[in-house]
Design a protein around this motif. Sequence first.
Motif, PDB file in Angstrom:
ATOM      1  N   ILE A 121       9.482   0.203   2.410  1.00 55.00           N
ATOM      2  CA  ILE A 121       8.147   0.173   1.810  1.00 55.00           C
ATOM      3  C   ILE A 121       7.771   1.619   1.537  1.00 55.00           C
ATOM      4  CG2 ILE A 121       5.693  -0.308   2.161  1.00 55.00           C
ATOM      5  CD1 ILE A 121       6.509  -2.645   3.959  1.00 55.00           C
ATOM      6  N   LEU A 122       7.572   1.956   0.287  1.00 52.01           N
ATOM      7  CA  LEU A 122       7.170   3.309  -0.103  1.00 52.01           C
ATOM      8  C   LEU A 122       5.664   3.329  -0.336  1.00 52.01           C
ATOM      9  CD1 LEU A 122       9.956   4.195  -2.710  1.00 52.01           C
ATOM     10  CD2 LEU A 122       9.993   4.502  -0.221  1.00 52.01           C
ATOM     11  N   VAL A 123       5.007   4.350   0.191  1.00 48.02           N
ATOM     12  CA  VAL A 123       3.555   4.474   0.049  1.00 48.02           C
ATOM     13  C   VAL A 123       3.259   5.765  -0.704  1.00 48.02           C
ATOM     14  CG1 VAL A 123       1.337   4.421   1.234  1.00 48.02           C
ATOM     15  CG2 VAL A 123       3.327   3.307   2.279  1.00 48.02           C
ATOM     16  N   GLN A 124       2.464   5.658  -1.754  1.00 50.17           N
ATOM     17  CA  GLN A 124       2.183   6.786  -2.630  1.00 50.17           C
ATOM     18  C   GLN A 124       0.764   6.639  -3.177  1.00 50.17           C
ATOM     19  OE1 GLN A 124       2.183   9.731  -3.643  1.00 50.17           O
ATOM     20  NE2 GLN A 124       4.283  10.021  -4.396  1.00 50.17           N
ATOM     21  N   LYS A 125       0.301   7.627  -3.902  1.00 51.88           N
ATOM     22  CA  LYS A 125      -0.995   7.521  -4.567  1.00 51.88           C
ATOM     23  C   LYS A 125      -0.954   6.383  -5.590  1.00 51.88           C
ATOM     24  CE  LYS A 125      -1.016  11.837  -5.937  1.00 51.88           C
ATOM     25  NZ  LYS A 125       0.239  12.300  -5.287  1.00 51.88           N
ATOM     26  N   PRO A 126      -2.109   5.768  -5.887  1.00 43.64           N
ATOM     27  CA  PRO A 126      -2.103   4.605  -6.788  1.00 43.64           C
ATOM     28  C   PRO A 126      -1.485   4.884  -8.156  1.00 43.64           C
ATOM     29  CG  PRO A 126      -4.207   4.743  -5.645  1.00 43.64           C
ATOM     30  CD  PRO A 126      -3.452   5.995  -5.306  1.00 43.64           C
ATOM     31  N   TYR A 127      -1.763   6.052  -8.717  1.00 43.53           N
ATOM     32  CA  TYR A 127      -1.262   6.332 -10.068  1.00 43.53           C
ATOM     33  C   TYR A 127       0.160   6.895 -10.066  1.00 43.53           C
ATOM     34  CZ  TYR A 127      -3.215  10.836  -8.607  1.00 43.53           C
ATOM     35  OH  TYR A 127      -3.553  11.956  -7.892  1.00 43.53           O
ATOM     36  N   MET A 128       0.805   6.911  -8.892  1.00 41.15           N
ATOM     37  CA  MET A 128       2.197   7.364  -8.829  1.00 41.15           C
ATOM     38  C   MET A 128       3.152   6.272  -8.357  1.00 41.15           C
ATOM     39  SD  MET A 128       2.443  11.351  -7.670  1.00 41.15           S
ATOM     40  CE  MET A 128       4.222  11.286  -7.935  1.00 41.15           C
ATOM     41  N   GLU A 129       2.672   5.031  -8.290  1.00 37.78           N
ATOM     42  CA  GLU A 129       3.549   3.948  -7.832  1.00 37.78           C
ATOM     43  C   GLU A 129       4.795   3.822  -8.702  1.00 37.78           C
ATOM     44  OE1 GLU A 129       2.053   0.075  -7.160  1.00 37.78           O
ATOM     45  OE2 GLU A 129       0.392   0.705  -5.876  1.00 37.78           O
ATOM     46  N   ARG A 130       4.591   3.723 -10.008  1.00 39.59           N
ATOM     47  CA  ARG A 130       5.725   3.446 -10.902  1.00 39.59           C
ATOM     48  C   ARG A 130       6.707   4.614 -10.930  1.00 39.59           C
ATOM     49  NH1 ARG A 130       6.712  -0.432 -14.510  1.00 39.59           N
ATOM     50  NH2 ARG A 130       4.554  -1.198 -14.348  1.00 39.59           N
ATOM     51  N   ARG A 131       6.202   5.834 -10.960  1.00 40.10           N
ATOM     52  CA  ARG A 131       7.112   6.984 -10.991  1.00 40.10           C
ATOM     53  C   ARG A 131       7.873   7.116  -9.674  1.00 40.10           C
ATOM     54  NH1 ARG A 131       7.350  12.877 -11.203  1.00 40.10           N
ATOM     55  NH2 ARG A 131       5.186  13.257 -10.600  1.00 40.10           N
ATOM     56  N   THR A 145      19.360  -0.188  -1.787  1.00 45.97           N
ATOM     57  CA  THR A 145      18.267  -0.487  -0.869  1.00 45.97           C
ATOM     58  C   THR A 145      17.131  -1.141  -1.639  1.00 45.97           C
ATOM     59  OG1 THR A 145      18.834   1.464   0.445  1.00 45.97           O
ATOM     60  CG2 THR A 145      16.658   0.532   0.782  1.00 45.97           C
ATOM     61  N   GLU A 146      16.557  -2.207  -1.081  1.00 47.46           N
ATOM     62  CA  GLU A 146      15.412  -2.847  -1.729  1.00 47.46           C
ATOM     63  C   GLU A 146      14.180  -1.955  -1.576  1.00 47.46           C
ATOM     64  OE1 GLU A 146      12.824  -7.014  -1.693  1.00 47.46           O
ATOM     65  OE2 GLU A 146      14.524  -6.767  -0.334  1.00 47.46           O
ATOM     66  N   ILE A 147      13.420  -1.835  -2.639  1.00 47.85           N
ATOM     67  CA  ILE A 147      12.280  -0.924  -2.657  1.00 47.85           C
ATOM     68  C   ILE A 147      11.013  -1.695  -2.986  1.00 47.85           C
ATOM     69  CG2 ILE A 147      11.304   1.158  -3.704  1.00 47.85           C
ATOM     70  CD1 ILE A 147      14.273   1.683  -4.709  1.00 47.85           C
ATOM     71  N   LEU A 148      10.025  -1.586  -2.120  1.00 52.74           N
ATOM     72  CA  LEU A 148       8.700  -2.133  -2.370  1.00 52.74           C
ATOM     73  C   LEU A 148       7.720  -0.964  -2.340  1.00 52.74           C
ATOM     74  CD1 LEU A 148       8.877  -5.211   0.039  1.00 52.74           C
ATOM     75  CD2 LEU A 148       9.267  -5.200  -2.434  1.00 52.74           C
ATOM     76  N   VAL A 149       6.844  -0.904  -3.323  1.00 56.12           N
ATOM     77  CA  VAL A 149       5.932   0.235  -3.439  1.00 56.12           C
ATOM     78  C   VAL A 149       4.488  -0.236  -3.322  1.00 56.12           C
ATOM     79  CG1 VAL A 149       5.274   2.246  -4.816  1.00 56.12           C
ATOM     80  CG2 VAL A 149       7.592   1.323  -5.003  1.00 56.12           C
ATOM     81  N   THR A 150       3.692   0.532  -2.592  1.00 57.92           N
ATOM     82  CA  THR A 150       2.272   0.240  -2.451  1.00 57.92           C
ATOM     83  C   THR A 150       1.495   1.549  -2.414  1.00 57.92           C
ATOM     84  OG1 THR A 150       0.635  -1.003  -1.156  1.00 57.92           O
ATOM     85  CG2 THR A 150       2.318   0.188   0.077  1.00 57.92           C
ATOM     86  N   SER A 151       0.182   1.440  -2.341  1.00 64.91           N
ATOM     87  CA  SER A 151      -0.698   2.615  -2.354  1.00 64.91           C
ATOM     88  C   SER A 151      -2.028   2.225  -1.719  1.00 64.91           C
ATOM     89  CB  SER A 151      -0.917   3.080  -3.800  1.00 64.91           C
ATOM     90  OG  SER A 151      -1.541   2.058  -4.567  1.00 64.91           O
ATOM     91  N   PRO A 152      -2.905   3.187  -1.454  1.00 63.97           N
ATOM     92  CA  PRO A 152      -4.238   2.837  -0.951  1.00 63.97           C
ATOM     93  C   PRO A 152      -4.906   1.805  -1.858  1.00 63.97           C
ATOM     94  CG  PRO A 152      -3.906   5.189  -0.825  1.00 63.97           C
ATOM     95  CD  PRO A 152      -2.727   4.644  -1.572  1.00 63.97           C
ATOM     96  N   GLN A 153      -5.530   0.824  -1.241  1.00 63.96           N
ATOM     97  CA  GLN A 153      -6.109  -0.294  -1.996  1.00 63.96           C
ATOM     98  C   GLN A 153      -7.505   0.089  -2.496  1.00 63.96           C
ATOM     99  OE1 GLN A 153      -3.839  -3.396  -2.153  1.00 63.96           O
ATOM    100  NE2 GLN A 153      -2.857  -1.396  -1.934  1.00 63.96           N
ATOM    101  N   ILE A 154      -7.511   0.924  -3.521  1.00 59.30           N
ATOM    102  CA  ILE A 154      -8.743   1.472  -4.081  1.00 59.30           C
ATOM    103  C   ILE A 154      -8.721   1.242  -5.581  1.00 59.30           C
ATOM    104  CG2 ILE A 154     -10.173   3.546  -4.336  1.00 59.30           C
ATOM    105  CD1 ILE A 154      -8.586   4.758  -1.981  1.00 59.30           C
ATOM    106  N   ASN A 155      -9.861   0.831  -6.168  1.00 59.61           N
ATOM    107  CA  ASN A 155      -9.872   0.648  -7.613  1.00 59.61           C
ATOM    108  C   ASN A 155     -10.101   1.981  -8.326  1.00 59.61           C
ATOM    109  OD1 ASN A 155     -12.728   1.108  -7.895  1.00 59.61           O
ATOM    110  ND2 ASN A 155     -13.110  -1.003  -7.272  1.00 59.61           N
ATOM    111  N   PHE A 156      -9.891   1.976  -9.614  1.00 57.83           N
ATOM    112  CA  PHE A 156      -9.915   3.210 -10.403  1.00 57.83           C
ATOM    113  C   PHE A 156     -11.247   3.944 -10.308  1.00 57.83           C
ATOM    114  CE2 PHE A 156     -10.637   5.001 -14.806  1.00 57.83           C
ATOM    115  CZ  PHE A 156      -9.995   6.203 -14.537  1.00 57.83           C
ATOM    116  N   THR A 157     -12.343   3.234 -10.470  1.00 57.82           N
ATOM    117  CA  THR A 157     -13.648   3.907 -10.502  1.00 57.82           C
ATOM    118  C   THR A 157     -14.035   4.491  -9.144  1.00 57.82           C
ATOM    119  OG1 THR A 157     -14.731   1.759 -10.153  1.00 57.82           O
ATOM    120  CG2 THR A 157     -14.513   2.538 -12.440  1.00 57.82           C
ATOM    121  N   ASP A 158     -13.480   3.947  -8.058  1.00 55.67           N
ATOM    122  CA  ASP A 158     -13.805   4.437  -6.719  1.00 55.67           C
ATOM    123  C   ASP A 158     -12.841   5.509  -6.228  1.00 55.67           C
ATOM    124  OD1 ASP A 158     -15.954   2.715  -6.534  1.00 55.67           O
ATOM    125  OD2 ASP A 158     -14.824   1.139  -5.512  1.00 55.67           O
TER     126      ASP A 158
END
Length: 217
Positions: A121-131, A145-158
Amino acid sequence: MSPETMALAQRIWDYHHVNHSLQPADCIMVLGSHDLRVAERGAELWLQGYAPWLLFAGGLGRLTLGLWQETEAEKFAKVARQMGVPEEKILVESRSTNTGENVALSYQLLQQRQIKVDRFILVQKPYMERRTLATFEKQWPGPKTEILVTSPQINFTDYPNQDVSMEEVISIMLGDLQRIKIYPEKGFQTYQPIPADVREAFEQLVAQGYTGHLMPE
């Protein structure tokens, strides 16, 4: 900032998310940055039992060099300890300065500790998940290796806070999108399709002057 600009930026933000559903893994790897919320997300996942190991990767990068006295990984690990993650479950890689080095040096650390990882499980900033996904797919030197990516659960405006303004977030997102476009040709990342409406949003925001994080082409 106009509603039109916000709508274009939201389109870029949504594209950067890969929307993976998380599953139990062998290691949670948190990639360093200036955003401590990323460390908090990684620690939350460990505390929820998603993996036995919590690895923090990152020295001082372009956004933290000169700003922080300790490395990103060390600062992130401190957050995890304060949240209740035991010291013996935390791994720290504090030499890397970019995402590619995060991957390579973390692999070396895991090899040294004889920790086998079939799923990350890779954790990164929301706008860097895909990269992050694209870089990891290309740069991971070990067995598949199987890769799952996530980020802080925050919407764009917040997302903007005292450390990063909305204008800066938009500029950084455009820089990451540009890298998603050009880095596969350089051998840094796997290819990621970019829909036409996302390309259009990119061009319009560049025309509005959000160019602070673009590379010369």
